[in-house]
Write a protein that holds these residues in place. Structure first.
Motif, PDB file in Angstrom:
ATOM      1  N   GLU A  19      71.931 -63.780  14.688  1.00 17.27           N
ATOM      2  CA  GLU A  19      71.399 -62.460  15.037  1.00 17.27           C
ATOM      3  C   GLU A  19      69.887 -62.406  14.835  1.00 17.27           C
ATOM      4  N   GLU A  21      67.793 -64.915  15.027  1.00 18.78           N
ATOM      5  CA  GLU A  21      67.170 -65.668  16.116  1.00 18.78           C
ATOM      6  C   GLU A  21      67.178 -64.869  17.414  1.00 18.78           C
ATOM      7  N   LYS A  22      68.238 -64.115  17.648  1.00 11.62           N
ATOM      8  CA  LYS A  22      68.307 -63.289  18.855  1.00 11.62           C
ATOM      9  C   LYS A  22      67.187 -62.250  18.860  1.00 11.62           C
ATOM     10  N   GLN A  25      63.981 -63.777  19.965  1.00  8.03           N
ATOM     11  CA  GLN A  25      63.877 -64.144  21.383  1.00  8.03           C
ATOM     12  C   GLN A  25      63.283 -62.993  22.195  1.00  8.03           C
TER      13      GLN A  25
END
Length: 109
Positions: A19, A21-22, A25
């Motif tokens: 989560e 890392e999301k 992005q």
């Protein structure tokens, strides 16, 4: 151009790490702007397991003190930082509330 390297740990939970890392992005535009406004010209974050390393390149006007002060007065940055605490944990021997720790450069080629 100045270069800094910082470290931080994430909570060692694969779902939380995914989560985190999301979110990175698609960093909120206000956060990107606050970074650029501080004099940071490039920022990269790398991960191994739950350890993060951030590399910052900044112009001669950048200072951590000025960035911290600007961040305190930016509601969107405060919202982002509060959200990120869900995923982050302090490195051992950190001061209360201290997130990213500046690393000492010990070698250069």
């Amino acid at each position: 151009m100045k270069k800094y390297c910082l470290a931080l740990d994430l909570i060692d939970n694969s779902e939380l790490i995914a989560e985190y890392e999301k979110y990175h992005q698609n960093v909120w535009p206000e956060i990107r702007q606050s970074i650029l406004d501080s004099g940071i010209t490039n920022m990269e974050i790398y991960r191994v397991q739950n350890r993060l390393i951030m590399i910052i390149e900044a112009d001669e006007n950048f200072s951590f003190e000025a960035k911290n002060e600007a961040d305190k007065n930016n509601a969107k940055v405060q919202e982002w930082e509060e959200l990120m605490w869900k995923f982050q944990q302090q490195l051992p021997k950190s001061k209360t509330g201290e997130k990213w720790k500046l690393m000492d450069k010990i070698f250069s080629l």
